[in-house]
Scaffold this active site. Structure first.
Site, PDB file in Angstrom:
ATOM      1  N   LYS A  40      22.931  23.783 -12.131  1.00  0.00           N
ATOM      2  CA  LYS A  40      22.191  23.719 -10.863  1.00  0.00           C
ATOM      3  C   LYS A  40      21.766  25.115 -10.410  1.00  0.00           C
ATOM      4  CE  LYS A  40      24.456  19.471  -9.435  1.00  0.00           C
ATOM      5  NZ  LYS A  40      23.414  18.630  -9.934  1.00  0.00           N
ATOM      6  N   CYS A  41      21.267  25.877 -11.338  1.00  0.00           N
ATOM      7  CA  CYS A  41      20.908  27.274 -11.107  1.00  0.00           C
ATOM      8  C   CYS A  41      19.412  27.448 -11.364  1.00  0.00           C
ATOM      9  CB  CYS A  41      21.730  28.142 -12.066  1.00  0.00           C
ATOM     10  SG  CYS A  41      21.326  29.900 -12.055  1.00  0.00           S
TER      11      CYS A  41
END
Length: 168
Positions: A35-36
């Protein structure tokens, strides 16, 4: 064989293996997160795995949740996410720490490497890359070249570092 190659790493499910078993030759080790903003780099890492794997490069990802909790899933959820969204076939280690207390032994060693600007020490963010080569000086220490997160997998400097550690 280098002491780095003897370090035990934890696989999903808790099995331990020697780093040298996963990467008997050259390796590209990356701390990853699902989730970057850098998560799309998974696609480029998979391309490097497919291109250079047959020449002896092991691409290895280690999920890490230390940076703004951008890797919250279980090992199974992470593997599924990577496979479904990016076609990842390279091995992922169990989720672990790259900094602080209880840092994984592999990262304790990798963090000693300096980036092109001369900085070593803590991992600053997700998707830092470490190119690990053989023992060029014969002193038991492998060559390690470090690249920060902003360096994309197709960056010419990263590709050159990989090509430099592959067998001739």
């Amino acid at each position: 064989m280098s002491a780095l190659r003897e370090i035990e790493v934890v696989m999903p499910g808790g099995e331990t293996r020697r780093f040298g078993e996963l990467a008997p030759g050259a390796a590209l080790v990356v701390n990853v997160a699902s989730k970057c903003g850098f998560t799309p780099q998974y696609a480029g890492l998979e391309e490097l795995h497919r291109e250079f794997g047959p020449q002896g490069l092991a691409v290895i990802g280690m999920p890490c949740n230390q940076f703004l909790k951008q890797e919250p899933g279980t090992d199974g959820e992470i593997a599924e996410f990577c496979s479904v969204n990016y076609g990842v076939t390279f091995p992922l280690l169990a989720k672990g720490k790259v900094n602080g207390r209880r840092v994984e032994p592999l990262y304790r060693e990798l963090r000693r490497a300096k980036d092109p600007g001369g900085s070593a020490g803590v991992v600053r963010w997700n998707f830092e890359k470490f190119v690990v080569g053989r023992d060029p000086a014969g002193d038991g220490r492998p060559s390690i070249v470090r690249f920060r997160s902003v360096v994309e997998p197709d960056d010419p400097a990263l590709r050159a570092a990989i090509e430099a550690v592959l067998p001739a």
